[in-house]
Design a protein around this motif. Sequence first.
Motif, PDB file in Angstrom:
ATOM      1  N   MET A 141       0.840  -1.204   0.000  1.00 36.50           N
ATOM      2  CA  MET A 141       0.000   0.000   0.000  1.00 36.50           C
ATOM      3  C   MET A 141       0.883   1.266   0.000  1.00 36.50           C
ATOM      4  O   MET A 141       0.635   2.205  -0.755  1.00 36.50           O
ATOM      5  CB  MET A 141      -0.892  -0.028   1.261  1.00 36.50           C
ATOM      6  CG  MET A 141      -1.932   1.052   1.285  1.00 36.50           C
ATOM      7  SD  MET A 141      -3.221   0.716   0.077  1.00 36.50           S
ATOM      8  CE  MET A 141      -4.369   1.993   0.499  1.00 36.50           C
ATOM      9  N   ALA A 142       1.928   1.224   0.859  1.00 35.06           N
ATOM     10  CA  ALA A 142       2.831   2.378   0.965  1.00 35.06           C
ATOM     11  C   ALA A 142       3.538   2.620  -0.366  1.00 35.06           C
ATOM     12  O   ALA A 142       3.661   3.767  -0.812  1.00 35.06           O
ATOM     13  CB  ALA A 142       3.856   2.130   2.076  1.00 35.06           C
ATOM     14  N   VAL A 143       3.992   1.523  -1.001  1.00 34.10           N
ATOM     15  CA  VAL A 143       4.678   1.647  -2.299  1.00 34.10           C
ATOM     16  C   VAL A 143       3.716   2.242  -3.327  1.00 34.10           C
ATOM     17  O   VAL A 143       4.094   3.102  -4.127  1.00 34.10           O
ATOM     18  CB  VAL A 143       5.210   0.265  -2.765  1.00 34.10           C
ATOM     19  CG1 VAL A 143       5.740   0.337  -4.193  1.00 34.10           C
ATOM     20  CG2 VAL A 143       6.298  -0.218  -1.822  1.00 34.10           C
ATOM     21  N   ARG A 144       2.470   1.762  -3.271  1.00 34.00           N
ATOM     22  CA  ARG A 144       1.474   2.254  -4.244  1.00 34.00           C
ATOM     23  C   ARG A 144       1.203   3.746  -4.051  1.00 34.00           C
ATOM     24  O   ARG A 144       1.095   4.507  -5.016  1.00 34.00           O
ATOM     25  CB  ARG A 144       0.168   1.458  -4.089  1.00 34.00           C
ATOM     26  CG  ARG A 144      -0.499   1.243  -5.430  1.00 34.00           C
ATOM     27  CD  ARG A 144      -1.796   0.534  -5.301  1.00 34.00           C
ATOM     28  NE  ARG A 144      -2.828   1.301  -5.996  1.00 34.00           N
ATOM     29  CZ  ARG A 144      -4.111   1.092  -5.866  1.00 34.00           C
ATOM     30  NH1 ARG A 144      -4.552   0.162  -5.059  1.00 34.00           N
ATOM     31  NH2 ARG A 144      -4.968   1.807  -6.544  1.00 34.00           N
ATOM     32  N   ILE A 145       1.105   4.137  -2.778  1.00 33.12           N
ATOM     33  CA  ILE A 145       0.852   5.559  -2.486  1.00 33.12           C
ATOM     34  C   ILE A 145       2.026   6.409  -2.985  1.00 33.12           C
ATOM     35  O   ILE A 145       1.829   7.447  -3.633  1.00 33.12           O
ATOM     36  CB  ILE A 145       0.614   5.781  -0.968  1.00 33.12           C
ATOM     37  CG1 ILE A 145      -0.733   5.157  -0.570  1.00 33.12           C
ATOM     38  CG2 ILE A 145       0.621   7.268  -0.612  1.00 33.12           C
ATOM     39  CD1 ILE A 145      -0.990   5.089   0.908  1.00 33.12           C
TER      40      ILE A 145
END
Lengths: 70, 260
Positions: free
Chosen positions: A3-7
């Motif tokens: 999720m963090a990478v996607r954000i």
Amino acid sequence: MKMAVRILQEIFDFFCGDWLIFWGIALTVVVIEGIERLPALASARPWAGLIFFAGVALSLMNSLKRETKE
Amino acid sequence: MVWSAVLPSFFASTVEFVEALTIVLVIGVTINWKSSLLGAAAAALTLGVLVLIFGSAIVLFIPIEVLRLVVGIILVLFGLQWLKKALLRYSGLKALHDEGAIYEERLRELKARGEIDAGKFNGFGFLTSFKSVLLEGLEVAFIVITFGASAGTHKVDGLWAAAVGALLAFVVVVLLGFAVRGPLTKIPENTLKYIVGLMLVTFGTFWGGEGLGIAWPFADLFLLVLLAAYFVASLLIVRWLKPYGRARERQKPGVGGSRS
């Protein structure tokens, strides 16, 4: 983690979206910082503006060159 | 009035509002105006809150020197995206953005869903309108905040000026939209994107350079020199790219020599 990478990816895409341009500008900024701070490069200071402009233009051209191959 | 904040904000906002208006019109025509306009209003409200929060935080807490360096570099990166797309379109390597075609395409998609109920509030219509206006508006909000906070010596005045530019663009686009009751195909979107790209990269180079310690000759007047330099560079780039664009056009099925 995913999720963090996607954000982070979304933020990068919003502001830049192109790694070639990103690294080109990053390199230009490092060069200008060096010119402005290091005494050994002080002789290049009058040309710093021109080098900055050239760095930006070359980053764009490098990214566009890739588009011609796709 | 800080004109260096008003103009970029006005041009950039016009482009984004035209794109957002296309979606709002499609939802209004195919589903209903209530859902479409409520979605757009909710998105506008969200954007207003974002500008207020981030704008205030920038005005209150970040020194102008730091702001100019960070904003300058981000504007260069952001502006190069716009400029790159516009140059690819001018050279024929990318298809021109056609709001009319997008309008027709979306209209077909929504009609195929069969969700047309003229009187009732429609969640899908509301969300589609909300999402489009919010996404297109985020770029406007970013430009308003960055240009507003960096353009003048007084950050509040700059923010007001940039907000005025965006508001003017909104009024112009909405009035034109109501007048033609369709997508604003007459607005030369690629030309506007090109102008905005040039402006963002010019201001970004100027402020970013100042932040890095470059002392530009003639102070603010050097903005015009930078703008002219980027304009000439972009003309040369289009000249360099055009043969590639023509070659790609010939490779398309049904065009030129690849029909064998």
